[in-house]
Design a protein around this motif. Structure first.
Motif, PDB file in Angstrom:
ATOM      1  N   ARG A 252     -93.840 -26.602  20.750  1.00  0.00           N
ATOM      2  CA  ARG A 252     -92.600 -27.213  21.231  1.00  0.00           C
ATOM      3  C   ARG A 252     -91.698 -27.710  20.112  1.00  0.00           C
ATOM      4  N   ILE A 253     -92.298 -28.071  18.956  1.00  0.00           N
ATOM      5  CA  ILE A 253     -91.497 -28.551  17.831  1.00  0.00           C
ATOM      6  C   ILE A 253     -90.472 -27.492  17.389  1.00  0.00           C
ATOM      7  N   PHE A 254     -90.812 -26.203  17.581  1.00  0.00           N
ATOM      8  CA  PHE A 254     -89.870 -25.145  17.187  1.00  0.00           C
ATOM      9  C   PHE A 254     -88.578 -25.250  18.009  1.00  0.00           C
ATOM     10  N   ALA A 255     -88.733 -25.493  19.315  1.00  0.00           N
ATOM     11  CA  ALA A 255     -87.552 -25.595  20.179  1.00  0.00           C
ATOM     12  C   ALA A 255     -86.735 -26.832  19.826  1.00  0.00           C
ATOM     13  N   ALA A 256     -87.441 -27.947  19.595  1.00  0.00           N
ATOM     14  CA  ALA A 256     -86.735 -29.181  19.239  1.00  0.00           C
ATOM     15  C   ALA A 256     -85.939 -28.979  17.949  1.00  0.00           C
ATOM     16  N   ALA A 257     -86.583 -28.395  16.940  1.00  0.00           N
ATOM     17  CA  ALA A 257     -85.910 -28.217  15.645  1.00  0.00           C
ATOM     18  C   ALA A 257     -84.679 -27.334  15.789  1.00  0.00           C
ATOM     19  N   GLU A 258     -84.800 -26.272  16.593  1.00  0.00           N
ATOM     20  CA  GLU A 258     -83.652 -25.366  16.741  1.00  0.00           C
ATOM     21  C   GLU A 258     -82.488 -26.053  17.472  1.00  0.00           C
ATOM     22  N   ILE A 259     -82.825 -26.855  18.482  1.00  0.00           N
ATOM     23  CA  ILE A 259     -81.766 -27.555  19.223  1.00  0.00           C
ATOM     24  C   ILE A 259     -81.090 -28.594  18.329  1.00  0.00           C
ATOM     25  N   PHE A 260     -81.872 -29.329  17.543  1.00  0.00           N
ATOM     26  CA  PHE A 260     -81.275 -30.373  16.710  1.00  0.00           C
ATOM     27  C   PHE A 260     -80.419 -29.746  15.604  1.00  0.00           C
ATOM     28  N   TRP A 261     -80.821 -28.564  15.109  1.00  0.00           N
ATOM     29  CA  TRP A 261     -80.055 -27.913  14.025  1.00  0.00           C
ATOM     30  C   TRP A 261     -78.823 -27.198  14.571  1.00  0.00           C
ATOM     31  N   ASN A 262     -78.994 -26.531  15.736  1.00  0.00           N
ATOM     32  CA  ASN A 262     -77.923 -25.659  16.233  1.00  0.00           C
ATOM     33  C   ASN A 262     -77.248 -26.131  17.518  1.00  0.00           C
ATOM     34  N   GLY A 263     -77.786 -27.152  18.176  1.00  0.00           N
ATOM     35  CA  GLY A 263     -77.206 -27.591  19.446  1.00  0.00           C
ATOM     36  C   GLY A 263     -77.804 -26.875  20.644  1.00  0.00           C
ATOM     37  N   LYS A 264     -78.533 -25.793  20.414  1.00  0.00           N
ATOM     38  CA  LYS A 264     -79.183 -25.084  21.518  1.00  0.00           C
ATOM     39  C   LYS A 264     -80.304 -24.213  20.973  1.00  0.00           C
ATOM     40  N   ALA A 265     -81.228 -23.836  21.866  1.00  0.00           N
ATOM     41  CA  ALA A 265     -82.290 -22.904  21.486  1.00  0.00           C
ATOM     42  C   ALA A 265     -81.910 -21.525  22.007  1.00  0.00           C
ATOM     43  N   GLU A 266     -81.919 -20.513  21.137  1.00  0.00           N
ATOM     44  CA  GLU A 266     -81.588 -19.146  21.559  1.00  0.00           C
ATOM     45  C   GLU A 266     -82.727 -18.599  22.420  1.00  0.00           C
ATOM     46  N   PRO A 267     -82.384 -17.722  23.408  1.00  0.00           N
ATOM     47  CA  PRO A 267     -83.412 -17.217  24.332  1.00  0.00           C
ATOM     48  C   PRO A 267     -84.537 -16.435  23.654  1.00  0.00           C
ATOM     49  N   ASP A 268     -84.280 -15.870  22.460  1.00  0.00           N
ATOM     50  CA  ASP A 268     -85.344 -15.094  21.800  1.00  0.00           C
ATOM     51  C   ASP A 268     -86.296 -15.990  21.000  1.00  0.00           C
ATOM     52  N   LEU A 269     -86.200 -17.304  21.186  1.00  0.00           N
ATOM     53  CA  LEU A 269     -87.063 -18.214  20.418  1.00  0.00           C
ATOM     54  C   LEU A 269     -88.559 -17.890  20.563  1.00  0.00           C
ATOM     55  N   PRO A 270     -89.071 -17.628  21.785  1.00  0.00           N
ATOM     56  CA  PRO A 270     -90.515 -17.351  21.890  1.00  0.00           C
ATOM     57  C   PRO A 270     -90.963 -16.172  21.019  1.00  0.00           C
ATOM     58  N   GLU A 271     -90.137 -15.122  20.906  1.00  0.00           N
ATOM     59  CA  GLU A 271     -90.517 -13.995  20.042  1.00  0.00           C
ATOM     60  C   GLU A 271     -90.535 -14.421  18.576  1.00  0.00           C
ATOM     61  N   ARG A 272     -89.587 -15.250  18.203  1.00  0.00           N
ATOM     62  CA  ARG A 272     -89.565 -15.714  16.807  1.00  0.00           C
ATOM     63  C   ARG A 272     -90.756 -16.644  16.532  1.00  0.00           C
ATOM     64  N   ILE A 273     -91.106 -17.461  17.539  1.00  0.00           N
ATOM     65  CA  ILE A 273     -92.281 -18.329  17.368  1.00  0.00           C
ATOM     66  C   ILE A 273     -93.520 -17.480  17.113  1.00  0.00           C
ATOM     67  N   ALA A 274     -93.656 -16.381  17.877  1.00  0.00           N
ATOM     68  CA  ALA A 274     -94.848 -15.528  17.745  1.00  0.00           C
ATOM     69  C   ALA A 274     -94.983 -14.991  16.325  1.00  0.00           C
ATOM     70  N   ARG A 275     -93.867 -14.732  15.658  1.00  0.00           N
ATOM     71  CA  ARG A 275     -93.919 -14.197  14.298  1.00  0.00           C
ATOM     72  C   ARG A 275     -94.153 -15.271  13.234  1.00  0.00           C
ATOM     73  N   LEU A 276     -93.830 -16.498  13.576  1.00  0.00           N
ATOM     74  CA  LEU A 276     -93.824 -17.529  12.522  1.00  0.00           C
ATOM     75  C   LEU A 276     -94.938 -18.559  12.644  1.00  0.00           C
ATOM     76  N   GLN A 277     -95.487 -18.748  13.868  1.00  0.00           N
ATOM     77  CA  GLN A 277     -96.314 -19.950  14.068  1.00  0.00           C
ATOM     78  C   GLN A 277     -97.581 -19.967  13.229  1.00  0.00           C
ATOM     79  N   GLU A 278     -98.101 -18.788  12.848  1.00  0.00           N
ATOM     80  CA  GLU A 278     -99.311 -18.763  12.038  1.00  0.00           C
ATOM     81  C   GLU A 278     -99.109 -19.423  10.669  1.00  0.00           C
ATOM     82  N   ALA A 279     -97.857 -19.503  10.236  1.00  0.00           N
ATOM     83  CA  ALA A 279     -97.574 -20.106   8.936  1.00  0.00           C
ATOM     84  C   ALA A 279     -97.812 -21.613   8.961  1.00  0.00           C
ATOM     85  N   PHE A 280     -97.796 -22.197  10.157  1.00  0.00           N
ATOM     86  CA  PHE A 280     -97.905 -23.652  10.278  1.00  0.00           C
ATOM     87  C   PHE A 280     -99.358 -24.038  10.518  1.00  0.00           C
ATOM     88  N   LYS A 281    -100.143 -23.934   9.447  1.00  0.00           N
ATOM     89  CA  LYS A 281    -101.575 -24.215   9.585  1.00  0.00           C
ATOM     90  C   LYS A 281    -101.826 -25.703   9.498  1.00  0.00           C
TER      91      LYS A 281
END
Ligand SMILES: [Zn+2]
Length: 478
Positions: free
Chosen positions: A449-478
């Motif tokens: 959920r932190i990914f959605a919060a960060a995107e909204i605070f930076w951009n004012g909204k979360a883009e609909p493709d956020l879940p796909e981007r999360i899938a590519r990036l979340q492993e980096a956050f160990k």
């Protein structure tokens, strides 16, 4: 990338990330020297430990240049990524910091998903809101520098910049103060059973570690001492400052204590002023959070001293007495150069327009409207959207409500402006820890959920493709 950069121009060309990246910058500039220190220490938590390297040969230059390229925000940056080099332009060291976070994500994605290939592109990016925060309750369960630093490095990687540390509550006081040693001797430990105490606190060394690293991560710490309620840990050390003193102990159950600090006792008020000054002195940032939430007024209604104060000052009721106490603390902290913050209940106590309000109850719309009407700046953290101790999936039993990823993504900060967008500083997600005894539990609750919060605070909204981007990036956050 998360948050998605505001503008990306992609070119139909790719290149292989080389073996080594050489950083170039204007050596005459002190800001850059400062920033480069950060670059050389980037792997605090192994978060990005393999970013920037690939096993093929060659080197690539990254150039950081202070130059105005017409960005609409002073903290913005421009990245020109070409086959031979990467150029980065900004007019403020924060712009370089954010550009660097973007590069780390690009490198990570290229190396882990795209066989080391990076697309030629130009990125122009800047924040929509100045306040992009995470909160962490270290009272209900204690987390020290070894946990707060990785938590913060996740924030920094997502371009978040405010860490709200909840340092005291009914269940524990978590900060060593030379002047008030009883607070940690008694207030930091609660009884689990006949043989076991639970607790801990940040000592000077822990705090130095945290503040040192967070300065490099460009994250400000907002200390919170919750007053006058949620104060059983304080009263366990100083029972004389309750309306009806007795032997208090930090609570070992969850919930709200009826015993709060006596606002009619001059010595208690003087103690609170010294206490907030002592704490605020330890933190370099401009804000101090005085809590102010969930302060039951039963004791104040029965307390002769509190009633006398109400009568002497001609106050309307006990809410107004809390307002008076807040003003006393506010004055003290303002003289020390701090701006106070408080939970949205303080709007019911007659505060002036200076405190920054943490809008948290329900969907937060009513409190935001009240803040606007009173002229207060505010940060949105409505529990229905941004309480990450609430469970993420419906169906499972558990405390609190449900805040799914989709629900977080649906948050629109503009709904909270009520004609005064200048008063909305941004948002933060809150992590209360009654039900997360281990740091791994905290991690499980805040991701994804932190990914959605960060995107909204930076951009004012979360883009609909956020879940796909999360899938590519979340492993980096160990
Ligand atoms: Zn009292």
């Amino acid at each position: 990338m998360i948050p998605k950069p505001k503008q990306i121009e992609l070119f139909d060309e790719y290149f292989q990330l080389p073996y080594a990246v050489k950083v170039a910058y204007d050596e005459t500039d002190e800001l850059m020297d400062d920033l480069l220190m950060t670059f050389h220490r980037d792997a605090y938590t192994d978060l990005w430990v393999d970013a920037g390297y690939s096993r093929r040969g060659g080197t690539m230059q990254i150039e950081f240049r202070l130059k105005d390229v017409g960005l609409p925000h002073p903290e913005g940056y421009e990245l020109r990524i070409s086959k031979n080099k990467i150029e980065c332009y900004a007019t403020d060291v924060l712009g370089f910091h954010y550009a660097y976070q973007t590069l780390l994500q690009l490198f990570y994605l290229a190396l882990n998903h795209d066989k080391g290939m990076l697309q030629v592109q130009t990125i122009r990016d800047w924040p929509s809101y100045p306040w992009r925060g995470m909160h962490l309750d270290i009272s209900r369960h204690f987390y020290d520098d070894e946990e707060i630093i990785p938590y913060s490095s996740w924030m920094a990687a997502l371009k978040m910049n405010q860490l709200h540390l909840h340092l005291s509550d009914d269940q524990g006081w978590r900060l060593e103060l030379e002047r008030f040693p009883e607070l940690t001797e008694k207030g930091a430990w609660r009884r689990i059973d006949e043989y076991t105490m639970y607790g801990g606190y940040l000592d000077e060394f822990n705090l130095d570690e945290i503040l040192g690293v967070l300065e490099e991560l460009r994250i400000n710490v907002v200390p919170e001492i919750d007053l006058p309620g949620h104060a059983m840990a304080i009263l366990s050390a100083y029972p004389q400052y309750a309306c009806f003193p007795r032997d208090f102990e930090p609570l070992s159950v969850w919930g709200i204590s009826e015993d709060i600090i006596c606002a009619g006792n001059d010595k208690a008020v003087a103690f609170l002023k010294e206490l907030v000054l002592e704490v605020s002195d330890l933190f370099p940032g401009p804000y101090f959070h005085i809590g102010g939430d969930e302060a039951p007024k039963h004791r104040w209604k029965e307390c002769p001293k509190c009633q006398k104060r109400i009568k002497d000052l001609g106050l309307k009721d006990e809410e107004a007495l809390q307002g008076w106490l807040i003003r006393e603390l506010q004055q003290t902290l303002e003289q020390a150069g701090k701006t106070i913050m408080g939970w949205d209940e303080i709007l019911d106590t007659g505060v002036d327009e200076k405190p920054i309000i943490s809008v948290w109850r329900g969907d937060g719309l009513d409190a935001a409207k009240l803040a606007v009407e009173n002229g207060n700046r505010f940060v949105i953290c409505p529990n229905q959207y941004l309480y990450f101790d609430w469970r993420a999936t419906p169906g499972k039993k558990g405390p609190h409500g449900v805040t799914s990823l989709e629900k977080v993504m649906s948050l629109n900060p503009q709904d909270y402006c009520f004609g005064r967008p200048d008063l909305l500083l941004g948002g933060q997600a809150n992590m209360w820890t009654e039900h997360t005894p281990e740091f791994s539990d905290v991690r499980r609750m805040i991701f994804p959920r932190i990914f959605a919060a960060a995107e909204i605070f930076w951009n004012g909204k979360a883009e609909p493709d956020l879940p796909e981007r999360i899938a590519r990036l979340q492993e980096a956050f160990k």
